[in-house]
Design an enzyme around this catalytic site. Structure first.
Site, PDB file in Angstrom:
ATOM      1  NE  ARG A 264      -4.337  -1.309   0.128  1.00 54.92           N
ATOM      2  CZ  ARG A 264      -4.540  -2.383  -0.600  1.00 54.92           C
ATOM      3  NH1 ARG A 264      -3.568  -2.805  -1.414  1.00 54.92           N
ATOM      4  NH2 ARG A 264      -5.682  -3.046  -0.548  1.00 54.92           N
ATOM      5  CD  GLU A 293      -3.285   3.540  -5.325  1.00 51.59           C
ATOM      6  OE1 GLU A 293      -4.198   2.708  -5.504  1.00 51.59           O
ATOM      7  OE2 GLU A 293      -2.198   3.288  -4.796  1.00 51.59           O
ATOM      8  CG  HIS A 312      -3.533  -0.332  -6.794  1.00 51.58           C
ATOM      9  ND1 HIS A 312      -3.894   0.294  -5.623  1.00 51.58           N
ATOM     10  CD2 HIS A 312      -3.479  -1.663  -6.503  1.00 51.58           C
ATOM     11  CE1 HIS A 312      -4.069  -0.615  -4.667  1.00 51.58           C
ATOM     12  NE2 HIS A 312      -3.824  -1.797  -5.189  1.00 51.58           N
TER      13      HIS A 312
END
Length: 351
Positions: A264, A293, A312
């Site tokens: 993460r 993000e 991602h």
């Protein structure tokens, strides 16, 4: 840190995905969990798939033996598919107090942390996640980033003229430090084996991880960082891992080290990472996850020749759907009978 795997972690052939062309694909890394005592198990019953009942996951519930019903008073188990709608999940639970088991869609459950924490002191619902299910595609992506960075692929693909300087480092025989000891770490060690690397696992405890040359607790992270040729972050996002790799720890890494984050974005101080690569204090960095993000357009990381940013997408829906469907099938079977749930979430630890 990431989930602590049992020594009985295996790769499930039953969970192998099939590509559209019929080729055999990824398998789930199944971490053996506790078999719940009968008195602690959720009450078996009908299962709802929400907020939208996607056919592949509805079929998985039925394959596990449960009846699929619209979300309502009959619902005892809930497969929740939206990572972006934790408020919707909270409403579903408040409006349907008969729900005693919830299956979440991803390995990380940080998006649902408030929903889980608000119910942490209750015996039910039981929470399960997809942890371990997507380990193969994510580990595959991590290896791709490692090799790309060592072989200076980011610089090569940006080049507009023939380079004369010899650059590039080999992965063979290097020291790889992996932060996290869950399914991704287990699978990544398997993929790294042909390169004859030395692997150090950093986790919450010093309990040895099979396949690793060394296992150390997170309190000794500072000790192993200067020795790392490759650092891979594969730990869960928790309050304890937020900002784990800050400016001070980045400075402990060698100038010839590469950093890969497939965990993460919150684990890394983004501004400090930008400064480290700009000052050439790292050989390179590959990030599939970031903070913020998504990264804003023209963020400095996009322009750094030593950095690879992937949006991602270490695992894509095509890769994950069959694996999540298998996780759902297994846990529906556990819900209806044997109590052998996979991917149980500890509400207090948050993963």
């Amino acid at each position: 840190m990431t989930a602590e795997p049992a020594t009985g972690s295996t790769v499930s052939d039953a969970a192998r995905a099939t590509s559209p062309g019929g080729a055999r694909g990824h398998r789930a890394v199944v971490t053996a969990g506790p078999v719940l005592a009968p008195g602690r198990r959720p009450t078996p019953g009908a299962v709802s798939v929400a907020p939208r009942p996607t056919p592949v996951f509805v079929d998985a519930v039925r394959a596990g033996g449960a009846d699929v019903v619209p979300l309502g008073p009959e619902t005892r188990g809930l497969v929740w598919l939206s990572y972006r709608d934790p408020d919707g999940l909270a409403r579903a639970l408040d409006e349907n107090p008969g729900i005693e088991w919830v299956q979440l869609p991803y390995a990380g459950v940080d998006a649902f942390s408030e929903v889980i924490a608000a119910r942490a002191d209750r015996a039910l619902p039981l929470w399960t996640s997809a942890k371990g299910a997507f380990a193969e595609p994510v580990a595959e992506h991590a290896l791709m980033l490692v090799l790309s960075l060592l072989r200076v692929v980011p610089q090569r693909v940006r080049a507009t003229s023939w380079a004369t300087e010899q650059q590039g480092r080999s992965l063979y025989g290097r020291h790889v430090v992996i932060v996290g000891a869950g399914g991704i770490a287990i699978e990544l060690m398997r993929l790294l084996a042909p390169f004859d690397v030395r692997v150090t696992i950093v986790r919450r405890s010093s309990e040895p991880v099979p396949g690793a040359d060394r296992t150390v607790p997170v309190e000794r992270l500072d000790e192993v960082l200067p020795e790392a040729d490759v650092l891979v972050l594969a730990a869960a996002a928790t309050p304890g891992t937020a900002g784990l790799l800050d400016a001070r720890r980045l400075a402990l890494l060698s100038a010839t080290a590469v950093l890969v984050n497939v965990a993460r974005g919150s684990l890394v101080d983004t501004d400090a990472l930008v400064e480290a690569v700009r000052a050439e204090r790292l050989w390179g960095a590959g990030v599939d996850v970031t903070t913020p993000e998504p990264l804003p357009d023209r963020h400095p990381l996009f322009g750094e020749p030593r950095v690879v940013v992937t949006p991602h997408q270490a695992d894509t829906p095509e890769m994950t759907a069959p694996l999540l469907a298998e996780r759902i099938r297994l846990n529906v079977r556990a819900f209806l009978g044997d109590g052998e749930f996979v991917g149980v979430v500890d509400p207090h630890d948050g993963y």
